[in-house]
Design an enzyme around this catalytic site. Structure first.
Site, PDB file in Angstrom:
ATOM      1  CB  SER A   1      14.059   5.246  29.323  1.00 24.70           C
ATOM      2  OG  SER A   1      14.520   4.967  30.624  1.00 24.70           O
TER       3      SER A   1
ATOM      4  CE  LYS B   1      10.304   9.049  30.380  1.00 29.06           C
ATOM      5  NZ  LYS B   1      11.611   8.467  30.049  1.00 29.06           N
TER       6      LYS B   1
ATOM      7  CB  SER C   1      11.909   5.695  32.841  1.00 26.35           C
ATOM      8  OG  SER C   1      12.454   6.576  31.807  1.00 26.35           O
TER       9      SER C   1
END
Length: 529
Positions: free
Chosen positions: A225, A126, A201
């Site tokens: 997330s 990420k 996320s």
């Protein structure tokens, strides 16, 4: 490589390479279960689609492919499906040195040095993990080109273990949301239905792993997330016990709730990623608590298929009561019957005051502004140094404007309201511990999300993220099934502190029985088409 992981490789390595003939389409056996190596096949016909880490290690060991071949094959899939085809938009940055790094790892292998089961394995991280040789934007155009010059602790651990970081993935901007839209990366799409969001996320990581853009990936979880996108992409995703893994080098959202962790298509891949990312980091004091709780390898956790010593508490308040909650609830309850068939005890836990207890226990809004300020202060050359600067520069996606402005209005780090919120979290933790103790609960279970993935542009409702974030207890999302229109639904197991081995055991037994992994139809094999 730390002593613990050197030992883990020594213990599991021989069995691992003996077990690597297993099919990627079925749940993996523990590395202690031996199987013959497959015969070598031409590299041109080797397909990375849905392949596990074990499969990829096998293919390298017998000479079917090199790590460089694997990187190229994943790059081909990214080229075909990320900006073309279903246009998943999962990748923010590709590593321009990935092929060269893979070639160097191939040279090590030829010289007789194999670092472990991640040697030469392409993964994604990420884009809120600092990377020494790629920009770190956290999804914000305000941080475009931001070079940290250093790796996050877990990124360095992965590189030391021989993993190739093939690229960095999109996320909900600054990790503050659950639909994965950002000014730096745009809107990531769900590979199971590109008209829908992939969760967030860590939605870019989840979409990339689900679409076989890499073997596995790393996300972060402040409130769902990792778990939400795992649920929405038919993956396994773990938020560990607070302190299990280091936050060092991760762009923060809320330091008392943040944690990083893996997303993977199989339980075996999940625990391999755990083996090489968790552990004590002197730069993150919270990890000191993990020293006595991490096994030599999580491989030893999975055991056989029996769950006779496990009691699952069905946390009924988190199943929801709205009509929109019914389908996910039904799918999860069907999956619970599979756990029952494995010998697990299944008990209903009404917990009537749980939802009231969880209210006003999030500290994201209270901590974000100050945590971001502290993080950026360590980088004098960063494009911006505060949330206020980001807002004044206008370099953010309109979808996050309201939450960013609300966070920027916070004036005190340690207000009376903030202190009261932390106290409420202690109350929730005590109440959950009491419920588990009274009924001898191994883990609570509930839908990760009570609603299916929302259409792009619509809010995503139904998240059950707060219980783990509030208590600091570990939670693992695993595939429960699919809606009638083919969208994944996940169920979450919440265990007691440091019970990751038990959660993995339950997930592994379930995976062996059900084989819940189903690849998205929008990103098929390139070789087969």
């Amino acid at each position: 490589m730390t002593f613990r992981n050197r030992t883990a490789w020594a213990v599991t390595g021989a069995a691992l390479v003996a077990a690597i003939g297993l099919s990627a389409q079925a749940p993996q056996q523990p590395f202690g279960a031996l199987a013959p190596l497959p015969a070598a096949a031409p590299a041109a016909t080797f397909d990375v689609f849905e392949k596990s880490i074990v499969d990829l290690l096998a293919a390298q060991r017998i000479g079917t492919v090199t790590s460089r071949d694997l990187v190229q094959k994943y790059l081909d899939r990214i080229r075909a499906y990320d900006q073309d085809g279903p246009t998943l938009n999962a990748i923010i940055t590709l590593n321009p040195r990935a092929l060269d790094e893979a070639a160097a790892l191939d040279a090590e292998r030829r010289a007789g040095r194999v670092r472990g089961p991640l040697h030469g394995i392409p993964i994604v991280v990420k884009d809120n993990y600092a990377t020494e040789d790629m920009p770190t934007t956290a999804g914000s155009s305000a941080l475009a080109g931001f070079q940290t010059g250093r790796d996050a602790f877990m990124v360095k651990r992965l590189k030391d273990a021989g993993a190739v970081i093939i690229g960095k993935t999109n996320l909900h901007e600054l990790a503050y949301g659950i639909t994965s839209i950002s000014s730096a990366g745009g809107q990531t799409r769900n590979p199971y239905d590109p008209t829908r969001n992939p969760g967030g996320s860590s939605g870019g990581t989840a979409a990339a792993v689900a679409a076989s853009f890499a073997a596995a990936g790393m996300g972060t979880d402040t409130c769902g997330s990792i778990r939400n996108p795992a649920s929405e992409n038919n993956l396994f995703g773990l938020r560990g016990t607070a302190g299990l893994s280091s936050r060092s080098g991760i762009v923060p959202l809320a330091h008392t709730q943040d944690i990083g962790g893996p997303l993977a298509r199989t339980v075996t891949d999940l625990y391999l990623m755990l083996d090489y990312t968790v552990g004590v980091d002197p730069a993150d004091s919270t990890t000191s608590a993990s020293a006595e709780h991490i096994p030599r390898s999580y491989n030893g956790s999975v055991g056989d298929a029996s769950l006779g010593d496990v009691t699952i508490g069905v946390l009924t308040p988190l199943f929801g009561t709205a009509p929109e909650d019914e389908e996910a609830a039904r799918i999860v309850r069907t999956a619970l019957e599979d756990l029952r068939s494995l010998g697990a005890g299944i008990v209903e836990v009404p917990f009537p005051d749980l939802e009231e207890l969880l209210q006003n226990t999030s500290v994201i809004n209270a901590e974000f502004k100050f945590d971001l300020l502290d993080f950026l202060s360590a980088y004098p050359s960063a494009p911006v140094h505060s949330l206020t600067e980001i807002l004044s520069g206008g370099k953010y996606h309109p979808a996050v404007e309201s939450v960013l402005k609300r966070a920027d209005q916070v004036t005190e780090r340690h207000s009376a309201a903030y202190t009261a919120t932390l106290a409420r979290r202690d109350d929730v933790r005590d109440a959950v511990a009491t419920q588990m103790r009274r009924q001898n609960i191994t883990a609570f279970v509930y839908p990760t999300l009570r609603r299916k993935p929302a259409l792009i542009g619509q809010p995503q409702g139904g998240s059950n993220c707060q219980l783990s974030a509030t208590t600091g207890y570990p939670a693992l999302s695993m595939p429960a099934g699919f809606t009638t229109d083919g969208l994944p639904i996940g169920m979450e197991l919440l265990g007691q502190p440091w019970s990751e081995p038990t959660l993995l055991k339950v997930a592994y037994a379930y995976e062996r029985l059900v084989a819940p992994r189903r690849a998205p139809k929008t990103t098929p094999s390139l070789i087969a088409r």
